[in-house]
Design a protein around this motif. Structure first.
Motif, mmCIF file in Angstrom:
data_model
loop_
_atom_site.group_PDB
_atom_site.id
_atom_site.type_symbol
_atom_site.label_atom_id
_atom_site.label_comp_id
_atom_site.label_asym_id
_atom_site.label_seq_id
_atom_site.Cartn_x
_atom_site.Cartn_y
_atom_site.Cartn_z
ATOM 1 N N ASP A 107 -62.619 78.779 -75.772
ATOM 2 C CA ASP A 107 -61.608 77.796 -75.194
ATOM 3 C C ASP A 107 -62.238 76.774 -74.423
ATOM 4 O O ASP A 107 -61.508 75.798 -74.195
ATOM 5 N N MET A 108 -63.431 76.878 -73.970
ATOM 6 C CA MET A 108 -64.220 75.815 -73.451
ATOM 7 C C MET A 108 -64.416 74.737 -74.352
ATOM 8 O O MET A 108 -64.437 73.706 -74.174
ATOM 9 N N LYS A 109 -64.938 75.037 -75.590
ATOM 10 C CA LYS A 109 -65.378 74.244 -76.486
ATOM 11 C C LYS A 109 -63.984 73.181 -76.778
ATOM 12 O O LYS A 109 -64.017 72.046 -77.005
ATOM 13 N N GLN A 110 -62.773 73.888 -76.865
ATOM 14 C CA GLN A 110 -61.573 73.349 -77.209
ATOM 15 C C GLN A 110 -61.183 72.329 -76.176
ATOM 16 O O GLN A 110 -60.694 71.349 -76.360
ATOM 17 N N ALA A 111 -61.406 72.692 -74.767
ATOM 18 C CA ALA A 111 -61.134 72.061 -73.707
ATOM 19 C C ALA A 111 -62.087 70.863 -73.599
ATOM 20 O O ALA A 111 -61.463 69.826 -73.205
ATOM 21 N N MET A 112 -63.255 70.986 -74.258
ATOM 22 C CA MET A 112 -63.865 69.643 -74.080
ATOM 23 C C MET A 112 -63.458 68.749 -75.058
ATOM 24 O O MET A 112 -63.400 67.513 -74.941
ATOM 25 N N LYS A 113 -63.230 69.105 -76.176
ATOM 26 C CA LYS A 113 -62.693 68.629 -77.398
ATOM 27 C C LYS A 113 -61.234 67.659 -77.000
ATOM 28 O O LYS A 113 -61.207 66.509 -77.272
ATOM 29 N N THR A 114 -60.470 68.184 -76.317
ATOM 30 C CA THR A 114 -59.209 67.614 -75.917
ATOM 31 C C THR A 114 -59.159 67.044 -74.506
ATOM 32 O O THR A 114 -58.071 66.732 -74.091
ATOM 33 N N LYS A 115 -60.366 67.059 -73.823
ATOM 34 C CA LYS A 115 -60.555 66.595 -72.587
ATOM 35 C C LYS A 115 -59.591 66.946 -71.466
ATOM 36 O O LYS A 115 -59.145 66.220 -70.748
ATOM 37 N N GLU A 116 -59.575 68.245 -71.448
ATOM 38 C CA GLU A 116 -58.787 69.126 -70.511
ATOM 39 C C GLU A 116 -59.702 69.406 -69.257
ATOM 40 O O GLU A 116 -60.098 70.352 -69.390
ATOM 41 N N LYS A 117 -59.887 68.382 -68.358
ATOM 42 C CA LYS A 117 -60.754 68.548 -67.146
ATOM 43 C C LYS A 117 -60.422 69.838 -66.559
ATOM 44 O O LYS A 117 -61.449 70.573 -66.094
ATOM 45 N N ASP A 118 -59.022 70.007 -66.098
ATOM 46 C CA ASP A 118 -58.745 71.147 -65.156
ATOM 47 C C ASP A 118 -59.121 72.353 -65.920
ATOM 48 O O ASP A 118 -59.817 73.410 -65.247
ATOM 49 N N ILE B 210 -62.466 77.461 -66.618
ATOM 50 C CA ILE B 210 -63.036 78.170 -67.598
ATOM 51 C C ILE B 210 -64.837 78.302 -67.075
ATOM 52 O O ILE B 210 -65.277 79.616 -67.159
ATOM 53 N N ARG B 211 -65.195 77.339 -66.920
ATOM 54 C CA ARG B 211 -66.690 77.605 -66.253
ATOM 55 C C ARG B 211 -66.826 78.283 -64.924
ATOM 56 O O ARG B 211 -67.801 78.952 -64.797
ATOM 57 N N MET B 212 -65.793 78.380 -64.214
ATOM 58 C CA MET B 212 -66.008 78.897 -62.907
ATOM 59 C C MET B 212 -65.621 80.350 -63.408
ATOM 60 O O MET B 212 -66.552 81.248 -62.697
ATOM 61 N N ILE B 213 -64.810 80.737 -64.186
ATOM 62 C CA ILE B 213 -64.840 82.142 -64.487
ATOM 63 C C ILE B 213 -65.996 82.805 -65.320
ATOM 64 O O ILE B 213 -66.586 83.900 -64.979
ATOM 65 N N LYS B 214 -66.696 81.895 -66.292
ATOM 66 C CA LYS B 214 -67.689 82.216 -66.991
ATOM 67 C C LYS B 214 -69.041 82.568 -65.860
ATOM 68 O O LYS B 214 -69.884 83.396 -65.740
ATOM 69 N N ALA B 215 -69.114 81.467 -64.866
ATOM 70 C CA ALA B 215 -70.052 81.587 -63.951
ATOM 71 C C ALA B 215 -69.837 82.893 -63.189
ATOM 72 O O ALA B 215 -70.969 83.762 -62.781
ATOM 73 N N LEU C 162 -54.817 78.824 -61.305
ATOM 74 C CA LEU C 162 -54.131 80.287 -61.479
ATOM 75 C C LEU C 162 -53.569 80.571 -62.623
ATOM 76 O O LEU C 162 -53.731 81.502 -63.234
ATOM 77 N N GLN C 163 -52.716 79.595 -63.151
ATOM 78 C CA GLN C 163 -52.211 79.762 -64.599
ATOM 79 C C GLN C 163 -53.384 79.797 -65.453
ATOM 80 O O GLN C 163 -53.053 80.651 -66.449
ATOM 81 N N TYR C 164 -54.470 79.072 -65.508
ATOM 82 C CA TYR C 164 -55.522 79.127 -66.409
ATOM 83 C C TYR C 164 -56.224 80.609 -66.368
ATOM 84 O O TYR C 164 -56.739 81.203 -67.419
ATOM 85 N N VAL C 165 -56.395 81.048 -65.136
ATOM 86 C CA VAL C 165 -57.116 82.163 -64.905
ATOM 87 C C VAL C 165 -56.316 83.453 -65.530
ATOM 88 O O VAL C 165 -56.786 84.184 -66.186
ATOM 89 N N GLU C 166 -54.807 83.229 -65.475
ATOM 90 C CA GLU C 166 -53.825 84.332 -65.639
ATOM 91 C C GLU C 166 -54.084 84.410 -67.116
ATOM 92 O O GLU C 166 -53.585 85.300 -67.823
#
Length: 147
Positions: free
Chosen positions: A10-21, A26-31, A83-87
């Motif tokens: 999902d992180m790779k996909q978000a980078m490709k689609t430039k979804e910064k939020d 995703i980076r916070m969850i991974k960390a 919150l929506q992304y984490v859920e």
């Protein structure tokens, strides 16, 4: 697919689609998962990953409540989005009816009849609903069924 694999994908996909939020969340969850893994000294089990995710959801809900109380609408929207992304990574939540049935079973299993035995019920119940229900709702339902 494990949670970390899904997060990486999902992180790779978000980078490709430039979804910064989404990327930031995703980076916070991974960390958080990696920090917990380092602290534990081993790769996390699914249950431990759910504990980390639950903690992230709870933190955001607490923040949301505080920001709403303070009238910070700019931060409220940001936290709601996070919150929506984490859920998205949490297991499907139990409905109140399903949860109520599980609470009744746990009370019967323990043989509890008064609120003083709530701790016994909660210790049996929480592992069964971990990540699938909000702890405050579980607490409320146990109190209702024991009164």
């Amino acid at each position: 697919m494990s949670l970390l694999e899904r997060l990486n994908s999902d992180m790779k996909q978000a980078m490709k689609t430039k979804e910064k939020d989404k990327l930031g969340v995703i980076r916070m969850i991974k960390a958080a998962i990696q920090n917990e893994s380092i602290r534990a000294g081993h790769d996390l089990s699914l249950e431990e990953e759910l504990t980390v995710l639950s903690r992230e959801v709870k933190q955001r809900k607490d923040s949301l409540h505080e920001f709403e109380k303070a009238g910070r609408d700019d931060l409220v929207e940001k936290i709601r989005t996070e919150l929506q992304y984490v859920e998205l990574y949490m297991p499907e939540q139990l409905s109140e009816e399903e949860l109520s049935e599980i609470v009744k079973q746990a009370i019967a299993e323990v043989g509890a009849s008064t609120k003083t035995e709530m701790g016994k019920v909660m210790s049996v119940l929480m592992p069964k609903v971990k990540g699938k229900a909000d702890g405050s709702l579980v607490n409320k339902l146990v109190q209702q069924h024991l009164s």
